[in-house]
Design a protein around this motif. Structure first.
Motif, short mmCIF file in Angstrom:
data_model
loop_
_atom_site.label_atom_id
_atom_site.label_comp_id
_atom_site.label_asym_id
_atom_site.label_seq_id
_atom_site.Cartn_x
_atom_site.Cartn_y
_atom_site.Cartn_z
N VAL A 242 6.44 0.17 -7.35
CA VAL A 242 5.74 1.29 -6.70
C VAL A 242 5.83 1.13 -5.19
O VAL A 242 6.18 2.06 -4.46
N ARG A 243 5.52 -0.06 -4.71
CA ARG A 243 5.52 -0.35 -3.28
C ARG A 243 6.89 -0.09 -2.66
O ARG A 243 6.99 0.41 -1.55
N ILE B 228 -2.93 7.34 -10.75
CA ILE B 228 -2.17 8.18 -9.84
C ILE B 228 -3.10 8.71 -8.76
O ILE B 228 -4.14 9.30 -9.07
N LEU C 251 -0.44 5.61 3.30
CA LEU C 251 0.67 4.98 2.58
C LEU C 251 1.11 3.69 3.26
O LEU C 251 1.36 2.67 2.61
N TRP D 27 3.67 -3.17 -9.40
CA TRP D 27 3.27 -2.81 -8.04
C TRP D 27 4.45 -2.91 -7.08
O TRP D 27 4.63 -2.08 -6.21
N ILE E 151 1.44 8.49 -5.37
CA ILE E 151 1.89 7.25 -5.99
C ILE E 151 0.76 6.69 -6.85
O ILE E 151 -0.40 7.00 -6.63
N ARG F 151 8.73 7.86 0.05
CA ARG F 151 7.68 8.89 0.03
C ARG F 151 7.30 9.26 1.46
O ARG F 151 7.13 10.44 1.78
N LYS G 27 8.87 2.19 -3.37
CA LYS G 27 9.10 3.63 -3.24
C LYS G 27 8.30 4.26 -2.10
O LYS G 27 8.54 5.41 -1.74
N ILE G 28 7.35 3.51 -1.54
CA ILE G 28 6.50 4.06 -0.49
C ILE G 28 7.30 4.51 0.73
O ILE G 28 7.06 5.62 1.23
N TRP H 72 -1.37 0.97 2.48
CA TRP H 72 -1.13 0.42 1.15
C TRP H 72 0.09 -0.48 1.15
O TRP H 72 0.08 -1.56 0.56
N TYR H 73 1.13 -0.03 1.81
CA TYR H 73 2.37 -0.80 1.84
C TYR H 73 2.16 -2.16 2.51
O TYR H 73 2.58 -3.19 2.00
#
Length: 104
Positions: A40-41, A7, A88, A37, A13, A47, A43-44, A91-92
Motif C-alpha cells: 500500500v505504502r 479504506i 498521504l 502495508w 488507500i 496516488r 502506491k502512495i 502516512w508515507y
C-alpha cells in the motif's frame, strides 16, 4: 489482510486499522500486515502524483476563470486536494518505522 486495514475514501488507500496491540499479533500475522502495508505504502507516491495532476488542471482552470464564485470553488477544491496530499505524505513518512520493522 484486508481485515487489518480499512479504506480511507478521502485518501483513496487502505490504512491500518488494528484491533489489538501490535505485540498481541503472531509473528506471522505481523509479517503479513507489514508486507501488505509495504505494498500500500509503495502506491502512495503514485496516488500523490495523480492528485497533483488534478491540482494542475484546476489551477489551469482557475487562471482562465472570471466568475468569482467559481474561482472560490476551484480554490477550495485545490486546498482540499493539497490537504489530502499532505496527509498521504504523513502516512508515507510516519509509517517508514513500521516498514522498517519488516526488515528486522
Amino acid at each position: 489482510m484486508e481485515e487489518h486495514f480499512s479504506i480511507d475514501t478521502r485518501l483513496g488507500i487502505p490504512i491500518p486499522d488494528l484491533k489489538k496491540e501490535w505485540d498481541e499479533y503472531s509473528k506471522y500475522t505481523q509479517q503479513a500486515i507489514l508486507l501488505y502495508w509495504e505494498k500500500v505504502r509503495g502506491k502512495i507516491p503514485d496516488r500523490i502524483t495523480d492528485l497533483e495532476e488534478v491540482i494542475n488542471q484546476k489551477q489551469a482552470q482557475l487562471s482562465d476563470e472570471s466568475d468569482f464564485a467559481r474561482s472560490c470553488q476551484l480554490n477550495s477544491e485545490i486546498a482540499d486536494l493539497a490537504s489530502i496530499i499532505n496527509d498521504l505524505w504523513l502516512w508515507y513518512r510516519s509509517n517508514q518505522e513500521m516498514a522498517g520493522k519488516m526488515h528486522n
